[in-house]
Enzyme design. Structure first.
Site, PDB file in Angstrom:
ATOM      1  N   THR A 132     -36.139 -48.645 -24.920  1.00  0.00           N
ATOM      2  CA  THR A 132     -35.281 -47.301 -24.410  1.00  0.00           C
ATOM      3  C   THR A 132     -33.791 -47.746 -24.177  1.00  0.00           C
ATOM      4  O   THR A 132     -33.565 -49.136 -23.684  1.00  0.00           O
ATOM      5  CB  THR A 132     -36.108 -46.988 -23.294  1.00  0.00           C
ATOM      6  OG1 THR A 132     -35.100 -45.987 -22.432  1.00  0.00           O
ATOM      7  CG2 THR A 132     -36.361 -47.858 -22.208  1.00  0.00           C
ATOM      8  N   ASP A 133     -33.079 -46.903 -24.278  1.00  0.00           N
ATOM      9  CA  ASP A 133     -31.530 -46.983 -23.945  1.00  0.00           C
ATOM     10  C   ASP A 133     -31.482 -47.388 -22.486  1.00  0.00           C
ATOM     11  O   ASP A 133     -30.182 -47.841 -22.112  1.00  0.00           O
ATOM     12  CB  ASP A 133     -30.724 -45.971 -24.169  1.00  0.00           C
ATOM     13  CG  ASP A 133     -30.958 -44.629 -23.613  1.00  0.00           C
ATOM     14  OD1 ASP A 133     -32.098 -44.495 -23.071  1.00  0.00           O
ATOM     15  OD2 ASP A 133     -30.430 -43.509 -23.876  1.00  0.00           O
ATOM     16  N   GLU A 134     -32.266 -47.220 -21.678  1.00  0.00           N
ATOM     17  CA  GLU A 134     -32.162 -47.464 -20.395  1.00  0.00           C
ATOM     18  C   GLU A 134     -31.989 -48.754 -19.838  1.00  0.00           C
ATOM     19  O   GLU A 134     -31.680 -49.211 -18.988  1.00  0.00           O
ATOM     20  CB  GLU A 134     -33.337 -46.851 -19.518  1.00  0.00           C
ATOM     21  CG  GLU A 134     -33.519 -45.287 -19.746  1.00  0.00           C
ATOM     22  CD  GLU A 134     -34.539 -44.402 -18.710  1.00  0.00           C
ATOM     23  OE1 GLU A 134     -34.423 -44.867 -17.674  1.00  0.00           O
ATOM     24  OE2 GLU A 134     -34.757 -43.406 -19.307  1.00  0.00           O
ATOM     25  N   TYR A 159     -38.820 -49.017 -13.915  1.00  0.00           N
ATOM     26  CA  TYR A 159     -39.252 -48.757 -15.388  1.00  0.00           C
ATOM     27  C   TYR A 159     -38.288 -49.541 -16.286  1.00  0.00           C
ATOM     28  O   TYR A 159     -38.765 -50.049 -17.025  1.00  0.00           O
ATOM     29  CB  TYR A 159     -39.119 -47.253 -15.432  1.00  0.00           C
ATOM     30  CG  TYR A 159     -38.947 -46.887 -16.963  1.00  0.00           C
ATOM     31  CD1 TYR A 159     -40.338 -47.360 -17.594  1.00  0.00           C
ATOM     32  CD2 TYR A 159     -38.142 -46.284 -17.338  1.00  0.00           C
ATOM     33  CE1 TYR A 159     -40.241 -46.618 -19.155  1.00  0.00           C
ATOM     34  CE2 TYR A 159     -38.056 -45.886 -18.665  1.00  0.00           C
ATOM     35  CZ  TYR A 159     -39.067 -46.211 -19.861  1.00  0.00           C
ATOM     36  OH  TYR A 159     -39.168 -45.940 -20.918  1.00  0.00           O
ATOM     37  N   LYS A 163     -39.238 -52.613 -19.110  1.00  0.00           N
ATOM     38  CA  LYS A 163     -38.892 -52.433 -20.520  1.00  0.00           C
ATOM     39  C   LYS A 163     -38.036 -53.562 -20.977  1.00  0.00           C
ATOM     40  O   LYS A 163     -37.923 -54.223 -22.056  1.00  0.00           O
ATOM     41  CB  LYS A 163     -38.107 -51.067 -20.765  1.00  0.00           C
ATOM     42  CG  LYS A 163     -39.242 -49.951 -20.625  1.00  0.00           C
ATOM     43  CD  LYS A 163     -40.312 -49.926 -21.624  1.00  0.00           C
ATOM     44  CE  LYS A 163     -40.096 -49.675 -22.985  1.00  0.00           C
ATOM     45  NZ  LYS A 163     -41.443 -49.480 -23.776  1.00  0.00           N
TER      46      LYS A 163
HETATM   47  P1  NAD Z   1     -45.969 -41.423 -22.661  1.00  0.00           P
HETATM   48  O1  NAD Z   1     -45.965 -41.519 -21.161  1.00  0.00           O
HETATM   49  O2  NAD Z   1     -46.021 -39.755 -23.028  1.00  0.00           O
HETATM   50  O3  NAD Z   1     -47.302 -42.164 -23.373  1.00  0.00           O
HETATM   51  C1  NAD Z   1     -47.318 -43.585 -23.122  1.00  0.00           C
HETATM   52  C2  NAD Z   1     -48.766 -43.728 -23.262  1.00  0.00           C
HETATM   53  O4  NAD Z   1     -49.081 -44.959 -23.244  1.00  0.00           O
HETATM   54  C3  NAD Z   1     -49.970 -42.968 -22.750  1.00  0.00           C
HETATM   55  O5  NAD Z   1     -50.735 -42.315 -23.572  1.00  0.00           O
HETATM   56  C4  NAD Z   1     -50.485 -44.009 -21.834  1.00  0.00           C
HETATM   57  O6  NAD Z   1     -51.860 -43.598 -21.626  1.00  0.00           O
HETATM   58  C5  NAD Z   1     -50.465 -45.175 -22.535  1.00  0.00           C
HETATM   59  N1  NAD Z   1     -50.367 -46.452 -21.692  1.00  0.00           N
HETATM   60  C6  NAD Z   1     -49.566 -46.777 -20.632  1.00  0.00           C
HETATM   61  N2  NAD Z   1     -50.024 -47.769 -20.290  1.00  0.00           N
HETATM   62  C7  NAD Z   1     -50.925 -48.475 -20.968  1.00  0.00           C
HETATM   63  C8  NAD Z   1     -51.734 -49.533 -20.970  1.00  0.00           C
HETATM   64  N3  NAD Z   1     -51.795 -50.436 -20.003  1.00  0.00           N
HETATM   65  N4  NAD Z   1     -52.776 -49.686 -21.911  1.00  0.00           N
HETATM   66  C9  NAD Z   1     -52.904 -48.856 -22.895  1.00  0.00           C
HETATM   67  N5  NAD Z   1     -52.284 -47.561 -23.074  1.00  0.00           N
HETATM   68  C10 NAD Z   1     -51.452 -47.663 -21.899  1.00  0.00           C
HETATM   69  O7  NAD Z   1     -44.825 -41.996 -23.113  1.00  0.00           O
HETATM   70  P2  NAD Z   1     -43.617 -41.655 -24.203  1.00  0.00           P
HETATM   71  O8  NAD Z   1     -42.466 -40.775 -23.707  1.00  0.00           O
HETATM   72  O9  NAD Z   1     -44.740 -41.154 -25.520  1.00  0.00           O
HETATM   73  O10 NAD Z   1     -43.100 -43.092 -24.343  1.00  0.00           O
HETATM   74  C11 NAD Z   1     -43.421 -43.990 -25.430  1.00  0.00           C
HETATM   75  C12 NAD Z   1     -42.904 -45.241 -25.441  1.00  0.00           C
HETATM   76  O11 NAD Z   1     -41.363 -45.077 -25.824  1.00  0.00           O
HETATM   77  C13 NAD Z   1     -42.660 -45.924 -24.246  1.00  0.00           C
HETATM   78  O12 NAD Z   1     -42.832 -47.345 -24.381  1.00  0.00           O
HETATM   79  C14 NAD Z   1     -41.251 -45.411 -23.703  1.00  0.00           C
HETATM   80  O13 NAD Z   1     -40.782 -46.558 -22.696  1.00  0.00           O
HETATM   81  C15 NAD Z   1     -40.460 -45.482 -24.928  1.00  0.00           C
HETATM   82  N6  NAD Z   1     -39.442 -44.465 -25.037  1.00  0.00           N
HETATM   83  C16 NAD Z   1     -39.736 -43.214 -24.434  1.00  0.00           C
HETATM   84  C17 NAD Z   1     -38.429 -42.310 -24.525  1.00  0.00           C
HETATM   85  C18 NAD Z   1     -38.609 -40.826 -24.072  1.00  0.00           C
HETATM   86  O14 NAD Z   1     -37.800 -40.144 -23.905  1.00  0.00           O
HETATM   87  N7  NAD Z   1     -39.800 -40.387 -23.769  1.00  0.00           N
HETATM   88  C19 NAD Z   1     -37.098 -42.850 -24.961  1.00  0.00           C
HETATM   89  C20 NAD Z   1     -36.943 -44.083 -25.086  1.00  0.00           C
HETATM   90  C21 NAD Z   1     -38.119 -44.836 -25.426  1.00  0.00           C
END
Ligand code: NAD
Length: 330
Positions: A132-134, A159, A163
């Site tokens: 993430t950009d964070e 968080y 990451k």
């Molecule tokens: P989300 O919360 O919708 O999905 C995360 C998934 O990971 C869930 O299905 C959860 O059950 C699963 N999970 C969490 N911990 C787990 C574990 N210990 N074992 C197995 N499964 C596990 O999140 P998202 O928005 O789809 O984000 C997905 C990834 O992208 C993350 O790594 C997040 O940091 C990254 N990201 C998200 C965004 C955003 O805007 N949503 C932006 C940049 C990066």
């Protein structure tokens, strides 16, 4: 989207969540040669309703489990000949990381270490970490600074710190053990299949239901908003063409404040500002994120979905699919 010919069985961890499920649907609809195994603990952010949509693909298998559970991960890797892994699994809600940081360290740091180790032992050809950009921290609102891949990591929340830690672990496995690792760092995603707890679905659903729209602080915090499909295409491209040991920023240049996003949602749903309620700011709340994606663009990627178009189709998704989100409401 096409992967290296040798990359036939893809492990997608966290694929029951928002971005992972969109990515799986994208891969399976674009590449007949790829089989996807989704491994997810079905925690916060996940949806069994989305999994039931993905089950339409014959080349899709779901396995329930935790990435931080070493024995379960070993059983998983012993059961399938994975060619590549894309890791989406993470606790992803900043607010919850403030009240329960250790859960974030367990999944987002320990879980990634367990996956890296399993990939090394089982000879998996590529490990892609979705970051993430964070991890770069923030800039003042009035700044014009863009974060590049060489910017200092200065995360603000548990968080983003978890990451950033995971990114460093991934790069250490590349440097020390020669594991083929790539990382993408993306801005804020929006689109179908995102849980109600996140800003855009929350605001669409609450405005539709006539409920209050809580906005932190003054609402001027700026984010780099990207359609989830554009992010998924970036990950596919980096899997295919990205260089091992490299990090790629994924930004759309659609910089908008939370208040601007909410105003557009209100106008699409046909509601007024009277639903907006300003609430005390989140501790350590980042002011502005903005990414320089020149490195990824040089691989041939560019965002295809303008924000207003993507937001309109996202609003339509939530208004037309109430049975997808109804049970997520408190
Ligand atoms: P989300 O919360 O919708 O999905 C995360 C998934 O990971 C869930 O299905 C959860 O059950 C699963 N999970 C969490 N911990 C787990 C574990 N210990 N074992 C197995 N499964 C596990 O999140 P998202 O928005 O789809 O984000 C997905 C990834 O992208 C993350 O790594 C997040 O940091 C990254 N990201 C998200 C965004 C955003 O805007 N949503 C932006 C940049 C990066």
């Amino acid at each position: 989207m096409c992967f290296h010919l040798c990359m036939r069985t893809l492990l997608v961890t966290g694929g029951a969540g928002f971005i992972g499920s969109n990515f799986i649907d994208d891969v399976l609809s674009n590449d007949d040669d790829v089989r996807v195994v989704c491994y997810d603990k079905l925690g916060a952010g996940s949806s069994v309703k989305t999994l039931s949509v993905l089950a339409k693909w014959g080349r899709f298998t779901f396995v329930k489990g935790d990435i931080a559970d070493e024995e379960a991960v070993e059983r998983l890797f012993a059961s399938f000949p994975f060619d590549a892994l894309v890791n989406f699994a993470a606790e992803s809600h900043v607010d919850r990381s403030i009240t329960d940081p250790l859960t974030f360290v367990r999944s987002n740091v320990m879980g990634v270490a367990v996956l890296l180790d399993a990939c090394l032992r089982h000879g998996v050809k590529r490990f892609h970490q979705v970051s993430t950009d964070e991890v770069y921290g923030d800039t003042p609102i009035e700044s014009c600074e863009l974060f590049t891949e060489a910017s200092v990591l200065r995360p603000s929340s548990p968080y983003s710190a978890s990451k950033a830690s995971a990114d460093l672990l991934c790069l250490s496995y590349w440097r020390t053990y020669g594991l083929d690792v790539t990382i993408t760092r993306c801005g804020n995603n929006y689109g179908r299949w995102q849980h109600y707890e996140k800003l855009i679905p929350h605001m669409i659903i609450n405005s539709h239901l006539g409920r209050p729209l809580p906005i932190y602080g003054d609402g001027h915090n700026v984010r780099d908003w990207i359609a989830v499909g554009d992010h998924c295409r970036a990950i596919g491209l980096v899997l295919e063409k990205g260089c091992s040991g490299e990090v790629y920023n994924v930004g759309s240049d659609d910089l908008l404040s939370n208040l601007e996003v909410v105003d557009r949602i209100l106008s699409l749903v046909g509601r007024g500002r009277e639903l907006v309620t300003f609430v005390p700011d989140r501790p350590g709340h980042d002011r502005r994120y903005a990414l320089d994606s020149t490195k990824l663009r040089s691989l041939g990627w560019a965002p295809q979905v303008p924000f207003d178009e993507g937001l309109a189709s996202t609003v339509s998704f939530y208004l037309d699919n109430e049975d997808w989100w109804r049970e997520q409401l408190p």
